[in-house]
Write an enzyme that holds these catalytic residues in place. Sequence first.
Site, PDB file in Angstrom:
ATOM      1  N   GLU A 257       0.851  -1.189   0.000  1.00  0.00           N
ATOM      2  CA  GLU A 257       0.000   0.000   0.000  1.00  0.00           C
ATOM      3  C   GLU A 257       0.884   1.236   0.000  1.00  0.00           C
ATOM      4  OE1 GLU A 257      -3.523   2.282   2.564  1.00  0.00           O
ATOM      5  OE2 GLU A 257      -2.666   0.398   3.309  1.00  0.00           O
TER       6      GLU A 257
ATOM      7  N   ASP B 219     -11.869   0.151   1.823  1.00  0.00           N
ATOM      8  CA  ASP B 219     -10.989   0.410   2.958  1.00  0.00           C
ATOM      9  C   ASP B 219     -11.803   0.632   4.228  1.00  0.00           C
ATOM     10  OD1 ASP B 219      -8.623   0.739   4.262  1.00  0.00           O
ATOM     11  OD2 ASP B 219      -8.253   2.778   3.565  1.00  0.00           O
TER      12      ASP B 219
ATOM     13  N   GLU C  36      -5.439  -4.847   8.330  1.00  0.00           N
ATOM     14  CA  GLU C  36      -4.521  -3.738   8.550  1.00  0.00           C
ATOM     15  C   GLU C  36      -4.081  -3.701  10.012  1.00  0.00           C
ATOM     16  OE1 GLU C  36      -5.680  -0.104   5.746  1.00  0.00           O
ATOM     17  OE2 GLU C  36      -7.308  -0.613   7.121  1.00  0.00           O
TER      18      GLU C  36
END
Length: 589
Positions: free
Chosen positions: A353, A473, A530
């Site tokens: 990312e 996200d 994440e």
Amino acid sequence: MKRVTFLGRLTGSLSITAFAAIAGASLAFILYSVALLAVMSYRAFVLGLPFGLAVPWQVWSTLLFVCTVLSAAGAYVTAKPLQDLFNRFTAYMLTDRLDAQAELDSLQFPELRRLRVASTRAVRKLRRENEVLRHIAYKDGRTNLPNAIALERHVNATLPEASFDYPAAFLLLDIDRFGQLLEQVGAANGDALLEAASKRLTRALAELGDPAAVALRGSMLAAISADKFALYLPSAINRDHVISIARAVRAAFAEPFDLPTRQVTMSISGGIVMAPEDAESFPKLMQNAKLAVRLVRSEAQSGFRFFTPRLTRIVQGRYRFEAELRDAVGNKEFKAVFQPKIDFQTGRITGAEALARWRRPNGKLISPATFIPVAEQAGLIDAIGMQILEAACEAARTWQLEGFDLTVAVNVSPSQFQRHDLTDSIMAVLRRTGLHPNRLELEITESMAVSDPARVAEFISPLRAMGTKLAIDDFGTGHSNLATLTQLPFDVFKIDRQFVSALETDKQAPAIVEMILAMAETLGLKTVAEGVETTKQAEFLRRRGCTMAQGFLYSPGLPEAAFLDFLRAWNPSATSQIQDFQERQAPRR
């Protein structure tokens, strides 16, 4: 252009009485001269006497002068009442007094009486129209409160009387997130919301008890813009009274507002300025109150705050920071760092990312949490996003040439998402850098996806046809319509770091993560966790079927060269060696 005659110029500069006197004198002179000439002709042609006067010229000159003066005086006296009458008509047309009509009574001539009737009707009509215009000029049409013009007049009239012993106060009241409320209830209900808010404010002030109620003497509540009100207190007396009033205003919005179709909850914030301590004019009151509201928005999002001179320094500092941010965008000081994504099954790095970082020329690193909100407010986030996108695509092209089969993920901001040329801009970057579209993954937030699914489809369809992937996200942090999400063309769900970090401390977090993973598996989507920082978190996610992980357990964000070294050194079976490499290359901050 019409020519003006001598008589027109003469009458245009003379009053009625003066003109009458001149006309009377001229007429007397002409008649006297004609009569004198007739007498002289009669003596000469009828009586046969010599042509001339029977009396000395001094006598007839004196008589001529006397006749002229008497005629002028008579005409002047006769015209004086007419002049007074027209002056009364003029005063009537100009006055605002309701009893002015009485001054036009007892007119002698029918022409003047008709003129009086016509004038009365015209003036009454003009006064009615003037009242309507005055109402429009000084009233807000939606709330029927005084508007900004009326407020400024009232402030200018009373502010000079304020003193340090008996101060005035100005409260700028701003409805919180009014734009979002309109999206919920529809623009057609916006006026109804404002009207309801104005009634709440008016009632709250009317019900305010002593001693704070004393501060409301001579006060004015005004609607000054779409979602802003102002309360001016010319006799605020002291800050305690102002605080009590602010609390009453805040409490007035505690109950929901009833609309025809639903209930809506609104809250209100405000900036408070004391005068003459912090301002001595209406523009200064407004400016300082806006500064106070702006600080409320940046710090707490909602509430009330008094203006202090320190706020000016804070805002000036933010203006300087914004100017430095603009220079940084122009100088391309924003760089991309790359955080790897690790495949749980193979242990390989499958992607990264791209994260924005700002390093000043002096070497100081500015946190994204500091510059991103300012960039969004200043309209610079689009330019920063495109710089990061280009850097990410260039880096991914380098990885490809090095033989690494990786994708690069880039965040799309809400501001970028609204641009109609976003798809074309992304395609142009791909062409410029030579990166194949299937190596690019675009990330949008859950709230963006749900708010405008049609825009998501329009934006991603051309790119998806070429192989570009789309990730959602921060999944799980918004209030999503799952039925909408399942119909959108996503490839990846990213599990927000707040759920991952809570796996070992919050009993509910594992259940939430398992639910997200199960839904992704049902839809055939990949998942990325994440913020993975511990081996326990990684092991839980791996056992539950999570596809990939990224976080400090593996690596922080690395500059392009360091990330390439990290790729070359990565060996899934030699984790301890990689951890030593991480500590040497990019120590955790």
